[in-house]
Design a protein around this motif. Structure first.
Motif, mmCIF file in Angstrom:
data_model
loop_
_atom_site.group_PDB
_atom_site.id
_atom_site.type_symbol
_atom_site.label_atom_id
_atom_site.label_comp_id
_atom_site.label_asym_id
_atom_site.label_seq_id
_atom_site.Cartn_x
_atom_site.Cartn_y
_atom_site.Cartn_z
ATOM 1 N N ARG A 16 31.885 46.407 28.919
ATOM 2 C CA ARG A 16 31.926 45.159 29.676
ATOM 3 C C ARG A 16 33.006 44.249 29.100
ATOM 4 O O ARG A 16 33.285 44.252 27.907
ATOM 5 C CB ARG A 16 30.578 44.456 29.622
ATOM 6 N N ARG A 17 33.580 43.452 29.979
ATOM 7 C CA ARG A 17 34.588 42.477 29.594
ATOM 8 C C ARG A 17 33.952 41.093 29.474
ATOM 9 O O ARG A 17 32.845 40.852 29.967
ATOM 10 C CB ARG A 17 35.709 42.445 30.623
ATOM 11 N N VAL A 18 34.686 40.187 28.832
ATOM 12 C CA VAL A 18 34.163 38.839 28.625
ATOM 13 C C VAL A 18 33.894 38.154 29.956
ATOM 14 O O VAL A 18 32.870 37.485 30.128
ATOM 15 C CB VAL A 18 35.154 38.017 27.771
ATOM 16 N N TYR A 19 34.791 38.319 30.907
ATOM 17 C CA TYR A 19 34.600 37.635 32.189
ATOM 18 C C TYR A 19 33.386 38.168 32.940
ATOM 19 O O TYR A 19 32.795 37.445 33.766
ATOM 20 C CB TYR A 19 35.865 37.761 33.044
ATOM 21 N N GLN A 20 32.990 39.411 32.682
ATOM 22 C CA GLN A 20 31.816 39.966 33.339
ATOM 23 C C GLN A 20 30.518 39.435 32.739
ATOM 24 O O GLN A 20 29.486 39.425 33.413
ATOM 25 C CB GLN A 20 31.842 41.491 33.238
ATOM 26 N N ALA A 21 30.562 39.008 31.478
ATOM 27 C CA ALA A 21 29.373 38.465 30.820
ATOM 28 C C ALA A 21 29.457 36.957 30.675
ATOM 29 O O ALA A 21 28.702 36.375 29.897
ATOM 30 C CB ALA A 21 29.208 39.116 29.434
ATOM 31 N N TRP A 22 30.367 36.316 31.413
ATOM 32 C CA TRP A 22 30.594 34.871 31.266
ATOM 33 C C TRP A 22 29.378 34.086 31.726
ATOM 34 O O TRP A 22 28.794 34.358 32.772
ATOM 35 C CB TRP A 22 31.822 34.470 32.077
ATOM 36 N N LYS A 23 28.961 33.090 30.942
ATOM 37 C CA LYS A 23 27.765 32.322 31.240
ATOM 38 C C LYS A 23 28.040 31.085 32.092
ATOM 39 O O LYS A 23 27.107 30.421 32.529
ATOM 40 C CB LYS A 23 27.077 31.901 29.940
ATOM 41 N N GLY A 24 29.309 30.757 32.289
ATOM 42 C CA GLY A 24 29.632 29.630 33.144
ATOM 43 C C GLY A 24 29.507 29.998 34.616
ATOM 44 O O GLY A 24 29.128 31.115 34.981
ATOM 45 N N SER A 25 29.847 29.038 35.488
ATOM 46 C CA SER A 25 29.746 29.247 36.933
ATOM 47 C C SER A 25 31.074 29.658 37.545
ATOM 48 O O SER A 25 31.221 29.609 38.773
ATOM 49 C CB SER A 25 29.243 27.959 37.602
ATOM 50 N N ASN A 26 32.029 30.058 36.726
ATOM 51 C CA ASN A 26 33.365 30.377 37.226
ATOM 52 C C ASN A 26 33.371 31.683 38.012
ATOM 53 O O ASN A 26 32.492 32.531 37.865
ATOM 54 C CB ASN A 26 34.349 30.481 36.056
ATOM 55 N N ILE A 27 34.397 31.825 38.844
ATOM 56 C CA ILE A 27 34.629 33.036 39.625
ATOM 57 C C ILE A 27 35.958 33.627 39.180
ATOM 58 O O ILE A 27 36.955 32.914 39.078
ATOM 59 C CB ILE A 27 34.647 32.727 41.132
#
Length: 424
Positions: free
Chosen positions: A26-37
């Motif tokens: 998994r990449r960081v953006y896939q596990a990101w806890k913010g609401s970003n897209i």
């Protein structure tokens, strides 16, 4: 073989994670806890309201298309030369430049501060803090203070603790409730660009707003030129000229309204830059009533905000997530975790892999068996221990055994245990 596969017990999520060793990391953006897209594999980051970006693009591009297709053609017809082509070319090139600025504003990290995995230790906070009780304090002792003092250009500034990101926000940082991130030098969240405006994209935002203002003035001016030519050629008044060129009238009205919006924003942010403020600070703190510790003078403020080097992002969204091995927590409520079987993914060591799996399976099964024994003896409370939890774990073990071709050995052990339980 087919019947064996159909009767195969389903795997639980925990065992599936253990056995799926060939899954891509998994990449960081896939596990990101913010609401970003994220788009393009984490290369572009937007806010949750990114759809509004399409509306903004349409509000810019559609009027320019009408201007280039209709007004420039009329100017070329009236002047009988290439001026219409030049007018259209300048408008198109300038629009492309504005779209690039818009993407640089909305599609990059605005200055997100990475979250902490754990709250800071109270002893690491320092003595210059407001020692107040924090609800997250442990063991009933004084927890983390809600604020602490930081020295900025000789002035003490209070910084707040963010319970979501578990960190003390740096000066001028604020937590965006829309994106759910702490943003460095937070200015505001702009719904028109679908992104927070912070330290890393404020410059592009200001350039986007000011350039859009100039584009509105450009279209407005040449639409007036077109109407003026029609009035002189046909010896008519303004109303009659608008009837002959309705697109010019529509664009004049549209750009007049738009220039009040984007032009007003440009003027307001020019004032903020000259005083080294953010929109958030201007509305919340009102530095005109007290000293602004960030104000370094008119020239230095413009240099710092518009000409200084943009810092690198603190986040590598495409980096691989360092995930610890999933803990195999027993549903028996034993108060301890059972370690998952260790599996090697080296294909050249197939025999060793099977041996290790067999040993770990035996150890895991012995732990489950002892837990079942405790249940039969009645040593565990009934609300913690249940047959359902044991059956779920037994199903996982059986499926795990089938995966490694250990069905026969598992079945023999199961029969031995059944005979032992019936003949105590």
């Amino acid at each position: 073989m087919e019947g064996r596969m159909q009767g195969k017990a389903p795997l639980s999520d925990s065992n599936r994670r253990i056995m799926d060793t060939d899954a891509p990391p998994r990449r960081v953006y896939q596990a990101w806890k913010g609401s970003n897209i994220f788009f393009l594999g984490g290369r572009l980051i937007f806010g949750p309201d990114v759809r509004s970006l399409l509306l903004t693009v349409c509000l810019i591009v559609i009027p320019v298309i009408l201007f280039a297709a209709v007004i420039s053609g009329q100017l070329a017809h009236e002047y009988h030369n290439q001026i219409g082509g030049w007018v259209a070319s300048v408008a198109i090139i300038f629009t492309a430049y504005i779209i690039v600025l818009l993407l640089l504003t909305s599609g990059r990290d605005p200055g997100i501060i990475p979250r902490n995995a754990h709250p800071p230790e109270p002893e690491d906070v320092g003595e210059s803090s407001n020692l107040s009780e924090w609800p997250g304090g442990q063991h009933g002792s004084t927890g983390l203070p809600l604020t602490k003092d930081v020295l900025v250009n000789g002035v003490l500034v209070k910084v707040k603790y963010c319970h979501t990101c578990m960190l003390y926000r740096p000066p001028r940082c604020s937590h965006c409730s829309i994106c759910n991130n702490c943003v460095e030098r937070f200015d505001h969240h702009c719904p028109w660009v679908g992104q927070c405006i912070g330290k890393r994209n404020y410059r592009f935002f200001f350039m986007f707003v000011s350039s859009t203002t100039l584009l509105c003035v450009y279209v407005f001016a040449f639409c007036w030129v077109d109407l003026r030519i029609i009035m002189d050629t046909h010896r008519c008044k303004l109303g009659r000229a608008i009837m002959k060129s309705p697109v010019s009238g529509i664009l004049i009205l549209y750009t007049f309204i738009a220039v009040w919006f984007v032009g007003g924003l440009t003027s307001f942010h020019l004032y903020l830059i000259s005083t080294n403020q953010t929109t958030y600070e201007n509305f919340r703190y009102r530095y005109d009533r007290k000293t602004n510790p960030h104000n370094r003078g008119l020239v230095q403020n413009f240099i710092e905000i518009l000409c200084s080097r943009i810092p690198s992002s603190r986040n590598n969204f495409r980096a691989k997530v360092k995930e610890d091995s999933a803990t195999f927590t027993s549903s028996l409520g034993m108060g301890r975790a059972i370690s998952p079987p260790k599996m090697s993914v080296d294909l050249e060591m197939g025999m060793k892999r099977q041996t290790v799996a067999m040993e770990e399976l035996e150890d895991l099964h012995s732990q489950i068996g002892s837990a079942m024994g405790l249940e039969r003896c009645g040593t565990e409370p009934p609300h913690i221990v249940g047959r359902k939890g044991c059956s779920e774990i037994a199903t996982d073990i059986e499926a795990f055994a089938e995966e490694f071709g250990l069905e026969q050995r598992f079945t023999e052990r199961k029969k031995i245990e059944q005979r032992t339980s019936h003949n105590p």
